[in-house]
Design a protein around this motif. Structure first.
Motif, PDB file in Angstrom:
ATOM      1  N   LYS B 210       0.823  -1.204   0.000  1.00 29.40           N
ATOM      2  CA  LYS B 210       0.000   0.000   0.000  1.00 29.40           C
ATOM      3  C   LYS B 210       0.861   1.259   0.000  1.00 29.40           C
ATOM      4  N   TYR B 211       1.896   1.240   0.825  1.00 30.21           N
ATOM      5  CA  TYR B 211       2.720   2.443   0.966  1.00 30.21           C
ATOM      6  C   TYR B 211       4.003   2.281   0.169  1.00 30.21           C
ATOM      7  N   SER B 212       3.894   2.505  -1.118  1.00 29.74           N
ATOM      8  CA  SER B 212       5.060   2.282  -1.956  1.00 29.74           C
ATOM      9  C   SER B 212       5.546   3.578  -2.599  1.00 29.74           C
ATOM     10  N   ASP B 213       5.019   3.922  -3.753  1.00 34.52           N
ATOM     11  CA  ASP B 213       5.505   5.091  -4.480  1.00 34.52           C
ATOM     12  C   ASP B 213       5.157   6.403  -3.786  1.00 34.52           C
ATOM     13  N   ASN B 214       3.881   6.651  -3.653  1.00 35.52           N
ATOM     14  CA  ASN B 214       3.406   7.909  -3.076  1.00 35.52           C
ATOM     15  C   ASN B 214       2.482   7.648  -1.893  1.00 35.52           C
ATOM     16  N   PHE B 215       2.739   8.282  -0.790  1.00 40.57           N
ATOM     17  CA  PHE B 215       1.814   8.231   0.338  1.00 40.57           C
ATOM     18  C   PHE B 215       2.265   9.253   1.370  1.00 40.57           C
ATOM     19  N   ALA B 216       1.424   9.483   2.364  1.00 48.05           N
ATOM     20  CA  ALA B 216       1.800  10.456   3.379  1.00 48.05           C
ATOM     21  C   ALA B 216       1.226  10.072   4.730  1.00 48.05           C
ATOM     22  N   ALA B 217       1.907  10.492   5.775  1.00 48.60           N
ATOM     23  CA  ALA B 217       1.396  10.347   7.133  1.00 48.60           C
ATOM     24  C   ALA B 217       1.137  11.743   7.677  1.00 48.60           C
ATOM     25  N   VAL B 218      -0.058  11.951   8.218  1.00 49.06           N
ATOM     26  CA  VAL B 218      -0.371  13.226   8.856  1.00 49.06           C
ATOM     27  C   VAL B 218      -0.292  13.005  10.354  1.00 49.06           C
ATOM     28  N   LEU B 219       0.594  13.724  10.996  1.00 50.31           N
ATOM     29  CA  LEU B 219       0.770  13.557  12.439  1.00 50.31           C
ATOM     30  C   LEU B 219      -0.043  14.612  13.175  1.00 50.31           C
TER      31      LEU B 219
END
Lengths: 409, 409
Positions: B210-219
């Motif tokens: 799922k978290y390969s090319d593009n992704f983000a974590a919002v903290l």
DNA sequence: CTATTTAATTCGAGCCTCAAAAAAAATAAT
DNA sequence: ATTATTTTTTTTGAGGCTCGAATTAAATAG
């Protein structure tokens, strides 16, 4: 991960390097290339020998070998202009430009056509495009067989693979497989991109100092587009080439945008938004399908003469752009920005409000120092960017070509 | 330009490849590595021979060589756990965790300290940090000389080079040269990054699909941070590591943000903003310096019990986040998002409003399909991300090491 | 006890780059 | 006019690297 690494990949890489050095330096001797690329003289000797054999590079035409003094004189090599012929096309509403350049990047022939694209159907557009290219080839007295590659920069949405125009203000039809048209007709590799992508390529060529690692071009026309360069590469979406800066959110539930949503930057900074505002219409008035450049110039004129409404329209456009940029700069640190296109004619009126918005929202990142510039006419930039794109792609092909240096032995 | 120039760079690249394959596969035979990397059996044989000699890889400990049937049995190699000892540190307000892992990535020892960081001065913080590491080494019965590398994930602003903490909520002092502290004390390379950067590293390891090319974590914590992964690499600013998602503009001239500006996303979605709103204070009330997790949980509880004000606070937070994401998705196409941190406890209450905001502003990009997830406790993620970062960096060092395979001949 | 099967290593060919030596082509000095 | 000097370019040989093919190693099946 990295592409598979074999021993001959090294040669390919270094051929690329040499080609890049030649483009950067123009004319240069083997020693200069060695210095520029960081490779040894022996390697350069081998690679240039191949290139000479392949007719990619050529020795000096005549007595241009200026011996600088003592020692064996340098032999200045240059890229062979005849090694390729490339076609760069710029298309927008009512405008079509075909530019032929040789492998050196020099213009061979240029033709510009003003036409009523808006009333063209897909098939009409296709034939206009094809015949424009053929005409230009004829005008340049070039055999169609000499053409090596086509690049096309177009207003509108292009798929990320560079094969078709998903949507464009030029034409009501959708999903036009332009790449296929051109490749079938001319038998050469064709690449299509959004005009913003081409513009950034041109900028990076025009001022490599300023526009190097990170920078962006904001295209102010009917829509508000952006060509974004981060870490030396163009950023695109996965479905569309180019980034939709104009559809970043500026004011939740704000003015009506052409996309049907509310509050996009474009709904304040697009040409229709400025006209709408300046004419005293409400924010929810349906965007007009088409705005003439003249109308925008008239509004700028009115604003310069103190017309409150016109002025506030331009100011709000500036605020929307500035706020959008500050959001962008929150993610990545500030970088130089160029405003391009019909909207840029009122740059001087918008700039203070762009800066004010930056100042009001950016944290601790020196908003005053953001480098803002403008270029009103985007068309030459699009053509220029097209040639750069095409030449770069062709360089890659040439670098990858198997080189049969001792084949005849 | 491309770094591969010489022939031994090829070897370095391929050593990296082998190491990466080993990390991915865990235990594997030479044949499997060859398959995974795409390199020939001969090459793998050479590279693994070097690695065995260098003690980077080890042969199977005992009879774990499960011969699958006919033919010569495979010899399963694995990464030598003893090849390195790495320390990953996670620091935030009142919290310090020190994790020792071996070169396989297995935990050797872990210590967590709850402490009052907020009242620490720079020098106090320094000694707490140093002694925590030393203590953990002692507890693990490890000689300090065995330590090879330190990675530190911290709440706050870190310079992009990963050398110092520019600002952190843990401590009033600024510009703490933490890298220097640790490198002087322990004599090993140290890398510091914002905790968001570490979190994305951990996510990419936990679910590489799922978290390969593009992704983000919002903290979601006191501030609203973001770890952004584009094209398989972390995006950071030029002055600070990590991206300041929280300071993208949501509502021009809106609520007062901790940064002193108005209308940032954080001014609606930061913990202080939620508390402010839920307690009926005005949008311009000065942000409180510190919010306890308990308070936020209490508000979530109130909202679940139908408290209008608490509910609307969380809803507005969701709207702000959703609008920010849609702006981001205008630039780059949608990608998976994970909400992390104390604010994520009310994920179920916020999610509908995040999605509503996405739907209201995103154009033709299937806002329903955006993958949203949440993980309430960010601390393990930060530690995990630290170890991954440290191991990857150490892999690079090892791949680059000159290998003297026939030195003794 | 031999045939079969699969894994890992070894060997030679063919790349590539580089440093050093050699050759080439000019000018400066005698 | 001839030799010495200087600088560029080419050639040569050494040392790497990967790969395919042949070889060796170590098991099971018959």
């Amino acid at each position: 991960m990295n592409p598979i690494v074999r021993s001959d990949d090294v040669r390919t890489q270094n051929r690329k390097r040499v080609l890049a050095a030649m483009r950067k330096q123009g004319v240069s001797s083997r020693t200069e290339i060695a210095h520029e690329t960081g490779l040894s003289a022996a390697t350069i000797s081998a690679i240039t020998a191949d290139f000479l054999e392949e007719n990619i590079l050529v020795p000096p035409t005549d007595t241009s070998l200026i011996s600088s003094g003592r020692g064996r004189p340098t032999i200045s090599l240059s890229i062979n202009p005849e090694a390729a012929l490339i076609c760069s096309i710029s298309m927008s509403v009512n405008y079509l430009s075909v530019l032929l350049v040789n492998y050196l990047g020099d213009t061979v022939c240029e033709q510009t056509i003003e036409l009523e694209t808006r009333c063209h159907s897909e098939s009409q557009l296709r034939s206009v495009l094809l015949s424009a290219i053929t005409d230009t080839m004829v005008a340049a007295k070039m055999d169609a067989a000499k053409l090596q590659r086509i690049a096309l920069g177009v207003q509108g949405l292009v798929d990320v693979a560079g094969t078709k125009i998903i949507w464009s203000p030029m034409c009501e039809d959708r999903n036009m497989p332009v790449k296929k048209w051109l490749e079938h007709q001319f038998g050469v590799t064709t690449h299509i991109a959004n005009d913003c992508d081409m513009i950034v390529q041109a900028l990076s060529k025009r001022d490599p100092e300023k526009y190097s690692d990170n920078f962006a071009a904001v295209l102010l026309a009917h829509g508000v587009g952006m060509g974004l360069f981060l870490r030396q590469t163009v950023v695109n979406g996965t479905s569309s080439s180019a980034t939709e800066f104009g559809h970043m959110s500026f004011k939740p539930d704000g003015a009506l945008c052409r996309c049907g949503k509310h509050g996009c930057i474009e709904a304040y900074a697009g040409d229709y938004a400025i006209v709408r505002h300046a004419n005293g219409l409400t924010e929810c008035t349906q965007p007009s399908a088409m705005v003439d450049k003249i109308d925008l110039q008239a509004i700028t004129e009115r604003a310069r003469n103190g017309d409150e409404l016109a002025l506030s329209a331009l100011q709000q456009a500036g605020t929307a752009i500035g706020t959008g940029l500050s959001s962008l700069f929150a993610l990545v640190d500030p970088f130089p920005i160029v405003l391009v296109g019909s909207g840029a004619v009122s740059f001087d009126l918008m700039e203070p409000h762009i800066r004010k918005a930056l100042k009001g929202t950016m944290i601790a990142k020196n908003p005053e120092r953001v480098d803002l510039d403008y270029i009103a006419d985007e068309r030459p930039l699009v053509s220029e960017g097209g040639t750069i794109t095409a030449l770069q792609m062709h360089d890659d092909v040439i670098a990858n070509q198997k080189h049969f240096n001792q084949a005849s032995a």
